[in-house]
Design a protein around this motif. Structure first.
Motif, PDB file in Angstrom:
ATOM      1  N   SER A 151       5.639  -9.901   0.429  1.00 24.26           N
ATOM      2  CA  SER A 151       5.109  -8.681  -0.191  1.00 24.26           C
ATOM      3  C   SER A 151       4.294  -9.011  -1.445  1.00 24.26           C
ATOM      4  CB  SER A 151       6.223  -7.677  -0.504  1.00 24.26           C
ATOM      5  OG  SER A 151       7.126  -8.209  -1.437  1.00 24.26           O
ATOM      6  N   THR A 152       4.712 -10.024  -2.198  1.00 17.69           N
ATOM      7  CA  THR A 152       3.916 -10.473  -3.348  1.00 17.69           C
ATOM      8  C   THR A 152       2.575 -11.009  -2.868  1.00 17.69           C
ATOM      9  OG1 THR A 152       5.895 -11.018  -4.619  1.00 17.69           O
ATOM     10  CG2 THR A 152       3.836 -12.066  -5.308  1.00 17.69           C
ATOM     11  N   SER A 166       0.306  -8.188  -1.922  1.00 20.57           N
ATOM     12  CA  SER A 166      -0.213  -7.530  -3.129  1.00 20.57           C
ATOM     13  C   SER A 166      -1.358  -8.330  -3.726  1.00 20.57           C
ATOM     14  CB  SER A 166       0.887  -7.370  -4.182  1.00 20.57           C
ATOM     15  OG  SER A 166       1.870  -6.484  -3.740  1.00 20.57           O
ATOM     16  N   ALA A 190      -3.861  -6.204  -5.944  1.00 21.08           N
ATOM     17  CA  ALA A 190      -2.975  -5.303  -6.671  1.00 21.08           C
ATOM     18  C   ALA A 190      -2.022  -6.091  -7.566  1.00 21.08           C
ATOM     19  CB  ALA A 190      -2.194  -4.432  -5.678  1.00 21.08           C
TER      20      ALA A 190
END
Length: 128
Positions: free
Chosen positions: A47-48, A51, A56
């Protein structure tokens, strides 16, 4: 007496966007899988990674900037040394002692920033 230009100090926040955009362009050129990209960036959280890929993120860690710097140096050096086959070279088995018959990508994707450094030094040495 001549005036010197003021020093431009960029912080991690200023460097994050350009660094990540450059990394992902190189990853595309090298046809890297997501897991390989994560290993090169020193990430273990998908998920990092997602992003970062979307942009983001305010500022990436210093370690990630260092990794991207080595990768950019490797990419640039290969473009100079092997303009026609630079992007394929990292995937090919290499008989140089630092690779032990494995590819440069195998060495770089161990997750250790030191391996990126070693590959960068190797490429720079080949350039002379």
């Amino acid at each position: 007496m001549a005036k010197t230009a003021p020093a431009i100090l960029l912080d991690r926040k200023d460097l994050t966007g350009p660094a990540l955009r450059t990394f992902f362009r190189i990853a595309d050129a090298w046809k890297l899988k997501e897991q390989q990209q994560m290993r090169l960036l020193g990430l273990d959280n998908r998920s990092t990674f997602q992003s970062w890929k979307r942009g983001a993120v305010g500022a990436i860690p210093k370690d990630a900037l260092e990794r991207i710097s080595y990768i950019l140096g490797i990419y640039k050096g290969l473009q100079i040394l092997l303009p026609k086959s630079a992007d394929d070279w990292i995937h090919k088995a290499n008989s140089a002692p630092i690779f032990g018959g494995r590819s440069a990508l195998d060495r770089m994707a161990t997750g250790n920033v030191a391996d990126l450094y070693v590959v960068r030094q190797y490429i720079d040495a080949q350039r002379g």
